[in-house]
Motif scaffolding. Structure first.
Motif, PDB file in Angstrom:
ATOM      1  N   LYS A   1      -5.126  -5.370   6.333  1.00 59.70           N
ATOM      2  CA  LYS A   1      -5.210  -5.250   7.965  1.00 59.70           C
ATOM      3  C   LYS A   1      -6.394  -4.067   8.233  1.00 59.70           C
ATOM      4  CE  LYS A   1      -1.022  -6.474  10.016  1.00 59.70           C
ATOM      5  NZ  LYS A   1      -1.562  -7.340  10.678  1.00 59.70           N
TER       6      LYS A   1
ATOM      7  N   ASP B   1      -4.881 -16.287   9.526  1.00 55.84           N
ATOM      8  CA  ASP B   1      -5.349 -15.142   8.860  1.00 55.84           C
ATOM      9  C   ASP B   1      -6.184 -14.125   9.340  1.00 55.84           C
ATOM     10  OD1 ASP B   1      -5.336 -17.271   5.992  1.00 55.84           O
ATOM     11  OD2 ASP B   1      -3.804 -16.301   7.005  1.00 55.84           O
TER      12      ASP B   1
ATOM     13  N   TYR C   1      -4.477 -12.055  11.905  1.00 55.40           N
ATOM     14  CA  TYR C   1      -3.500 -11.019  11.011  1.00 55.40           C
ATOM     15  C   TYR C   1      -4.151  -9.920  10.709  1.00 55.40           C
ATOM     16  CZ  TYR C   1      -0.263  -9.472   7.588  1.00 55.40           C
ATOM     17  OH  TYR C   1       0.422  -8.572   6.559  1.00 55.40           O
TER      18      TYR C   1
ATOM     19  N   THR D   1       2.681  -8.454  12.513  1.00 61.59           N
ATOM     20  CA  THR D   1       2.964  -9.099  11.085  1.00 61.59           C
ATOM     21  C   THR D   1       3.624 -10.446  10.958  1.00 61.59           C
ATOM     22  OG1 THR D   1       4.906  -7.762  11.337  1.00 61.59           O
ATOM     23  CG2 THR D   1       3.237  -6.783  10.221  1.00 61.59           C
TER      24      THR D   1
ATOM     25  N   ARG E   1       3.660 -14.081  11.041  1.00 64.79           N
ATOM     26  CA  ARG E   1       2.568 -15.075  11.555  1.00 64.79           C
ATOM     27  C   ARG E   1       2.909 -16.011  12.387  1.00 64.79           C
ATOM     28  NH1 ARG E   1      -1.184 -15.150   6.997  1.00 64.79           N
ATOM     29  NH2 ARG E   1      -1.030 -13.095   6.257  1.00 64.79           N
TER      30      ARG E   1
ATOM     31  N   ILE F   1       1.979 -14.980  15.593  1.00 66.74           N
ATOM     32  CA  ILE F   1       0.447 -15.087  15.938  1.00 66.74           C
ATOM     33  C   ILE F   1       0.147 -16.290  16.392  1.00 66.74           C
ATOM     34  CG2 ILE F   1      -1.813 -15.065  14.839  1.00 66.74           C
ATOM     35  CD1 ILE F   1      -0.640 -12.692  12.920  1.00 66.74           C
TER      36      ILE F   1
ATOM     37  N   GLU G   1      -0.107  -3.782   4.634  1.00 68.42           N
ATOM     38  CA  GLU G   1       0.181  -3.316   6.114  1.00 68.42           C
ATOM     39  C   GLU G   1       0.329  -1.771   6.458  1.00 68.42           C
ATOM     40  OE1 GLU G   1       3.717  -5.564   6.779  1.00 68.42           O
ATOM     41  OE2 GLU G   1       2.750  -7.524   6.224  1.00 68.42           O
TER      42      GLU G   1
ATOM     43  N   GLY H   1       6.723  -9.526   6.663  1.00 64.53           N
ATOM     44  CA  GLY H   1       6.010 -10.120   7.545  1.00 64.53           C
ATOM     45  C   GLY H   1       6.733 -11.555   7.822  1.00 64.53           C
TER      46      GLY H   1
END
Lengths: 119, 520
Positions: free
Chosen positions: B132, B364, B367, B373, B375, B378, B491, B498
């Motif tokens: 990250k 990705d 992220y 975290t 996905r 997201i 992270e 995640g």
């Protein structure tokens, strides 16, 4: 940012909304004033960045996005043919907005060159 | 408890041979299905790389402006918006409560910058790879072609990324900062009516999604791949399995069919003066991997249509939209005529159900640049933002379009997926018009040995994960463990693992003949 014009005293201001000009009476069409019309179209940021795109394509893009670009510009460009210098990209980018988005574009092109190994 | 959409009947396995052989001579015909390929808008006709990326941002903002105005009107009532939606950021006056529309830009210290690398001395290496790239000093800014405002107030900066279009309600303060009271995004696009009224036939039809096959790697599990192929071609399981597989109408391979190992090997090798195919007794790893992929696809396409998408590790172009993999690489599979090579991002209509998705590069990238975290969250955010690749072209390389932005979603998909994720996740998201979308994170096959089955039902499609595990005990996959561990270490905020590991109860492990603890 202003630029004085020796011939007509008109100033080109960035961000001047083009639609205001529709109300003015038409001036005599000389090649010089046609260039002026096209330059003002280039500098008007309402239609987006003018760098790296031909004027006709920029006009058509503005038309597609319903931004009401002036018909006069298209007429002038097509009158001289889309291969002429009237359709060329606006090279002097003095007034184009150098905000962070074009800095991103600069970074991107540099990065592309870096990763593809061009020195 | 979720209803399983499919489970094999245990009585059929290991049953006594029957006197009547008809059951074994019966052939099942695979169901047909209507198919519409809408990936044309991602095809690049002429390649002009001279233009700057500013055009994409301008087009994106102008195209999304009406959607954002509608969203703002919906959220904050017509009064504020009719009076005070500013056409340009320049028009927002100090102290006036108004609504502005613009693109977000996040100033990030840790974002890799070519200028920083060049300006510092040459012997300094670039920063070490991190999972990250967020930091607490990230600042969010809204801008359009006239002006920019740094933002403060009620806006979740860590969750947002550069390139998202937003409508903000607030006040411009003295000093140039915009104080945000409320914010909204464009929201889910509306659904096209023509697709809705497709008649639902009696027959059940399924589509199988798989990604991250990772051919050509040294630790590739051949048995899982064989099981996958045997299952899809109906050579595995009992009679009901075969009947079920005949209702599988399509297989979508969502990217990363070749392992990334081959490119790493290439870097380690010293640069040879000749191309590899010109040297004797040496075959490039990617060529071997592609041959394996051709064999795999030839087996699949012998009985089911396959859609092949390129991914980050595949021999396709690097920029998004990735163009279809050239079929000359798959001569055996191409000969069957059932292989379609499509673009990444992907957009088709299969049996009346609109599928849209990406091979995972979008999720990705977001992220890396946001503090989210999960996905799946997201992925759902990209739907809310109405844009498949918001971080392009800032951090995700994309083609410099001059007059369009094809990644804006114009219609609402029924199924929205992204491939090559570390684990399977699925969810359902509803838009303001009542349109519902099934969101799927397709797991990477080389990590999890699982694929995703989708039952086609238009807006009410259902999804299940199918695992082709080959271990007789529930021993964890060491490669998956290593990847997840690396992610956790990367992270910054320890908000837990995640994503919700939402494995549906209907997960099936095909070779667990001796296993007692079936999750029934």
């Amino acid at each position: 940012m202003t630029s004085l014009d020796e011939h007509g005293g008109r100033q080109i201001r960035p961000g001047k909304i083009f639609s205001e000009d529709h109300n003015k009476p038409a001036v005599a069409v000389t090649p010089r004033s046609e260039e002026r019309v096209l330059e003002e179209f280039d500098l008007d940021y309402a239609f987006g960045p003018s760098n790296g795109i031909s004027r006709l394509m920029r006009w058509e893009r503005a038309q597609r996005l319903c931004l009401n670009p002036p018909e006069e510009v298209r007429r002038i460009i097509l009158q001289h043919g889309s291969d002429s210098k009237y359709n060329e990209r606006y090279v002097e980018s003095a007034a184009s907005s150098y905000n962070s988005l074009s800095c991103i574009s600069l970074y991107c092109s540099l990065w592309n060159r870096h990763i593809s190994g061009i020195k | 408890m979720r209803n399983r959409i499919y489970m094999a009947e245990p009585e059929e396995f290991l049953c006594r041979p029957t006197a009547e052989d008809e059951a074994f001579r019966k052939t099942h015909t695979r169901s047909g299905c209507s198919y519409l390929n809408l990936c044309e808008r991602f095809r690049l006709r002429e390649r002009n790389y001279v233009t700057q990326y500013a055009h994409i941002y301008f087009t994106r903002l102008e195209k999304m402006r009406p959607y954002l105005e509608n969203a703002a009107a919906r959220e904050w009532g017509n009064e504020v918006c009719v009076k005070n939606v500013k056409k340009r950021l320049l028009e927002a006056e100090v102290g006036e409560r108004c609504c502005i529309i613009g693109t977000l830009f996040k100033k990030m210290e840790l974002k890799p910058s070519i200028l920083k690398e060049i300006s510092t001395s040459h012997h300094l290496l670039s920063q070490p790879p991190r999972a990250k790239l967020t930091s607490s000093s990230d600042q969010l800014v809204v801008e359009d072609s006239s002006q920019r405002f740094p933002l403060s107030g009620n806006i979740p900066s860590p969750h947002l990324v550069t390139g998202v279009l937003v409508a903000l309600l607030g006040t411009a303060m003295r000093g140039g900062v915009f104080e945000v009271e409320d914010y909204t995004f464009a929201g889910l696009p509306s659904r096209e009516e023509s697709v809705e009224t497709e008649e639902q036939e009696e027959e059940e039809r399924y589509v199988l999604l798989v990604s991250g096959l990772g051919m050509g790697s040294s630790w590739c599990d051949q048995l899982s791949l064989e099981m996958f192929v045997d299952y899809v071609t109906g050579q595995l399981g009992g009679v009901s399995d075969q009947r079920f597989c005949s209702s599988l109408v399509r297989v979508i391979v969502a990217g990363n069919s070749i392992t990334p190992e081959t490119s790493k090997n290439a870097e380690r090798q010293e640069k040879k003066p000749h191309a590899r195919f010109q040297t004797r007794n040496y075959s490039a790893d990617t060529v071997e991997a592609v041959k394996e992929m051709d064999n795999f696809l030839a087996q699949l396409t012998s009985c089911v249509p396959v859609d092949l998408m390129p991914g980050a590790n595949d021999p396709a172009n690097y920029q998004l939209p990735q163009q279809p993999l050239h079929l000359c690489m798959f001569p055996r599979a191409r000969a069957t005529g059932r292989l379609s090579s499509l673009t990444n991002p992907y957009h088709t209509v299969i049996g009346g159900t609109v599928f849209m998705g990406c091979s995972g590069q979008n999720v990705d990238d977001i992220y890396k640049f946001s503090s989210l975290t999960d996905r799946l969250e997201i992925l759902e955010n990209t739907l809310q933002w109405r844009h498949m690749l918001p971080t392009s072209p800032d951090t995700l390389n994309c083609y410099p379009y001059q007059d369009q932005d094809p990644f804006i979603m114009n219609t609402c998909p029924h199924v929205y997926f992204c491939g090559n994720q570390p684990s399977f996740q699925s969810g359902r998201i509803t838009g303001c018009d009542g349109q519902s979308v099934l969101t799927i994170c397709v797991p990477s096959f080389d990590l999890t040995h699982s694929a995703v089955l989708v039952r086609l039902r238009g807006g009410e499609s259902e999804v299940q994960e199918i695992e082709f595990g080959t271990s007789l005990s529930h021993a964890p996959n060491p490669h998956l463990e290593a990847v997840l561990k690396m992610q956790k270490e990367g992270e910054e905020k320890g908000e837990g693992d995640g994503g919700q590991e939402s494995r549906i109860e209907g997960e099936m492990t095909l070779l667990h003949l001796m296993d007692d603890d079936d999750d029934d």
